[in-house]
Write a protein that holds these residues in place. Sequence first.
Motif, PDB file in Angstrom:
ATOM      1  N   PHE A  56       0.836  -1.202   0.000  1.00  0.00           N
ATOM      2  CA  PHE A  56       0.000   0.000   0.000  1.00  0.00           C
ATOM      3  C   PHE A  56       0.869   1.250   0.000  1.00  0.00           C
ATOM      4  O   PHE A  56       1.900   1.310   0.680  1.00  0.00           O
ATOM      5  CB  PHE A  56      -0.914   0.012   1.227  1.00  0.00           C
ATOM      6  N   ARG A  57       0.412   2.248  -0.761  1.00  0.00           N
ATOM      7  CA  ARG A  57       1.049   3.559  -0.764  1.00  0.00           C
ATOM      8  C   ARG A  57      -0.021   4.633  -0.604  1.00  0.00           C
ATOM      9  O   ARG A  57      -1.161   4.443  -1.008  1.00  0.00           O
ATOM     10  CB  ARG A  57       1.824   3.791  -2.068  1.00  0.00           C
ATOM     11  N   ARG A  58       0.388   5.766  -0.031  1.00  0.00           N
ATOM     12  CA  ARG A  58      -0.541   6.880   0.154  1.00  0.00           C
ATOM     13  C   ARG A  58      -0.139   8.037  -0.742  1.00  0.00           C
ATOM     14  O   ARG A  58       1.035   8.359  -0.886  1.00  0.00           O
ATOM     15  CB  ARG A  58      -0.529   7.346   1.615  1.00  0.00           C
ATOM     16  N   GLU A  59      -1.114   8.651  -1.383  1.00  0.00           N
ATOM     17  CA  GLU A  59      -0.926   9.888  -2.146  1.00  0.00           C
ATOM     18  C   GLU A  59      -1.802  10.956  -1.514  1.00  0.00           C
ATOM     19  O   GLU A  59      -2.858  10.652  -0.940  1.00  0.00           O
ATOM     20  CB  GLU A  59      -1.359   9.699  -3.605  1.00  0.00           C
ATOM     21  N   LYS A 114      -1.121   9.563 -14.210  1.00  0.00           N
ATOM     22  CA  LYS A 114      -0.524   8.416 -13.524  1.00  0.00           C
ATOM     23  C   LYS A 114      -1.063   7.093 -14.085  1.00  0.00           C
ATOM     24  O   LYS A 114      -0.323   6.118 -14.228  1.00  0.00           O
ATOM     25  CB  LYS A 114      -0.791   8.498 -12.017  1.00  0.00           C
ATOM     26  N   CYS A 143      -8.533   1.786 -11.533  1.00  0.00           N
ATOM     27  CA  CYS A 143      -8.763   2.936 -10.655  1.00  0.00           C
ATOM     28  C   CYS A 143     -10.221   2.903 -10.212  1.00  0.00           C
ATOM     29  O   CYS A 143     -11.137   2.884 -11.048  1.00  0.00           O
ATOM     30  CB  CYS A 143      -8.463   4.235 -11.394  1.00  0.00           C
ATOM     31  N   ALA A 194      -1.688  -3.262 -10.782  1.00  0.00           N
ATOM     32  CA  ALA A 194      -1.681  -2.041  -9.969  1.00  0.00           C
ATOM     33  C   ALA A 194      -3.113  -1.549  -9.811  1.00  0.00           C
ATOM     34  O   ALA A 194      -3.943  -1.698 -10.714  1.00  0.00           O
ATOM     35  CB  ALA A 194      -0.823  -0.957 -10.616  1.00  0.00           C
ATOM     36  N   PHE A 236      -5.418   1.897  -8.124  1.00  0.00           N
ATOM     37  CA  PHE A 236      -5.582   3.172  -7.449  1.00  0.00           C
ATOM     38  C   PHE A 236      -6.974   3.169  -6.819  1.00  0.00           C
ATOM     39  O   PHE A 236      -7.955   2.802  -7.479  1.00  0.00           O
ATOM     40  CB  PHE A 236      -5.466   4.337  -8.435  1.00  0.00           C
ATOM     41  N   ILE A 239       1.330  -2.582  -6.445  1.00  0.00           N
ATOM     42  CA  ILE A 239       1.103  -1.387  -5.632  1.00  0.00           C
ATOM     43  C   ILE A 239      -0.376  -0.992  -5.645  1.00  0.00           C
ATOM     44  O   ILE A 239      -0.991  -0.865  -6.705  1.00  0.00           O
ATOM     45  CB  ILE A 239       1.949  -0.206  -6.148  1.00  0.00           C
ATOM     46  N   THR A 256      -2.485   2.170  -4.528  1.00  0.00           N
ATOM     47  CA  THR A 256      -2.303   3.574  -4.166  1.00  0.00           C
ATOM     48  C   THR A 256      -3.629   4.157  -3.663  1.00  0.00           C
ATOM     49  O   THR A 256      -4.636   4.117  -4.375  1.00  0.00           O
ATOM     50  CB  THR A 256      -1.809   4.386  -5.371  1.00  0.00           C
ATOM     51  N   PHE A 307      -5.571   7.486  -2.650  1.00  0.00           N
ATOM     52  CA  PHE A 307      -5.418   8.913  -2.936  1.00  0.00           C
ATOM     53  C   PHE A 307      -6.694   9.670  -2.583  1.00  0.00           C
ATOM     54  O   PHE A 307      -7.783   9.097  -2.464  1.00  0.00           O
ATOM     55  CB  PHE A 307      -5.083   9.137  -4.413  1.00  0.00           C
TER      56      PHE A 307
END
Length: 716
Positions: A426-429, A440, A449, A516, A518, A546, A548, A550
């Motif tokens: 996990f990543r945070r934007e 992106k 997404c 991936a 989002f 990943i 993401t 956001f």
Amino acid sequence: MRKETYFAHRAEDGREQPVFAHLIGTAELCALFASAFGAKEQGQLAGMAHDIGKYTDAFQRRLQGSTEHVDHSTAGAAECYKLRQPYAAFAVAGHHGGLPNGGSRGDTSDQATFLARMNRVSDGKLEPYDTWRQELTLPSAPLLQLAPSQAEGMFFTRMLYSCLVDADFLDTEEFMAGSPVPRGGGESMEILEQKLQAHIFGWFPPKGELNEQRCAILNRCIERGEAQKPGLFTLTVPTGGGKTVASLAFALRHAKAHGLRRVIYVVPYTSIIEQNAQVFRDILGAENVLEHHSGVLYDMENEADPAQIRLAKATENWDMPVVVTTAVQFFESLYACRSSKCRKLHNLANSVIIFDEAQMLPLPYLRPCVYAIAQLVKHYSVSAVLCTATQPALGPLFREFLPDKPVVELCPPHIYQSRIFRRVTFRREKMLDNRALSQKLNALPQVLCVVNLRKTAQEVFHLLDHDGAFHLSTLMYPAHRKAVLEEIKERLKHGLPCRVVSTSLIEAGVDADFPAVFREEAGLDSILQAAGRCNREGNRPAEESIVTIFQGEAPTPDLFRRNIGAGQTALAHSDRPDSPEAIARYFHELLDLTGKEGQDQDRILPLMEDPDICMPFQEVACRFRLIQSDTKTVYIPRGDGVQLAERLRQGERSRALFRALGQYAVSIHFKHFEALDRAGTLELLEDGSALLTDLSLYSEATGLTLEPESGKAFFL
């Protein structure tokens, strides 16, 4: 009249069924059904009493063709009420028109409440029916004291009512047909469990670390199925842990070990149902599995296919070993007052009921839903299993409604190694406006997404590179969405460019595997559902897969504000959104933010417990609607929908037609519907159905537009 001249039914070939014969047949079936929850005597009483109002000259004239109205239900209800059997009395009173509200002693005899109908008898305004005493004596039944709770009495009444209306229908059906009608059937739990064992035999010994973990979960569920007594369970299995087969293995072993009659799967969305039902059919055989929801169609007209007819009939009373249905169908039936919805309820007793994706129990009706589950476990020999990867924090609620039954986790974390199931990073934007987000997405060859609003989905889609771009939302009719999803899966499989922007509908059990993902900020459960579409098969390293999270450019809709707030709180205390600690914190925070009243927004339980309101069956049924009716349906005549729409235009009205049309339907809010109508783009039929006439308003890419030239666009 002599007693043998009183008849209950007349068949098309002229045969007549005596009232006495019908009462005996119905009472035997009703007693059998009610014995599943210890109410055999009440069932026999209700069955014997339900049609004694047919011992009247007026009803006999009705059989001869008279058009006069005859109230034949109140008589039996009054006799049960005299015997101090109010639950049987309500069941009998409602066996044709539905369970009535109790009303009050002051209700006049022309009103429709139960007590008004009792006044009708005492006031001598009911057709004389005493001739029944020449043929039969009503059986005695113990006086039931369920609890000081009116709510429990209402629940029991619905179950008894279910026994009565099913028994009444089956006895009548057999007489009208002239012979027993093939129904139910299916194989025993013992044979079904053998079929499951044969299916999983090749899984052992497991090959590879992931399969070892899946088999450990499976073995644990089988062991617990044998060892645990019926009760309340959770099954918390990570995504990819094989919970569908593991939960079935528990259910079949548990049913076999404890003499339970059937397995019922309750699933939030039809897309998940279709997948699960097919898995069960593959394992157990199609003849043992009933899939019951609005999107499935059984052909009642094809007499050459008795299997289809048997399945169609089983949708009426769930007389099958394995039933897969929606949460809407399940819970609305438990709070209904009409025979068509309640008829199946008695077949819930002595069952294993699996609530798949339990975190999706509807929050505004959470307390009534949990109360219903607790009642089934407490009084009706049901084993209930809350099955999910993200277990909602329902322990306090169950302790309130079911204090003597602890919740037992079937597969605690020490049984498996959670790291094996960790397939994403996990990543945070921070905030991404639509243009920055699309850039992106365009930089990745394959990506999903998920956004919160249909408007956002359309705007981002139009900013994507054309090659391999796809859009999914509920503005596309189901058959269209399915076709697009199949194309998406093919492109993913063959490594072709595939960039998808979707609303949350893709999170509901859609079996797609993206490298991936989002996800716009949402509730933590929604974020984890979206993450389940990333590296779904575990073929890529987690650090390269990943997800993401956001913040989008659109203001947070009120509908999602609490969920997003609870998710932000959970994420602020954890680096891993999928950790048990983060999930527990999220659900505790969400329930705290919602509060007790927000978990029963229409005050169902307070209404049922109000000592000043007598048995408000119709009011409860009116209030309990998991899907609110603030939308209108527009049918899109494209593809096979053209022929279906023409049948509708020609005046055909059937359940089969509307189920088929459901694949070409788009539900929109009233204001959108009115805008399309004002623009002259809809054909309104006499029954209220609406067909889209301007097909230029339906895009192959994004579905129905809500921007007719003379109207204004409104998005949710």
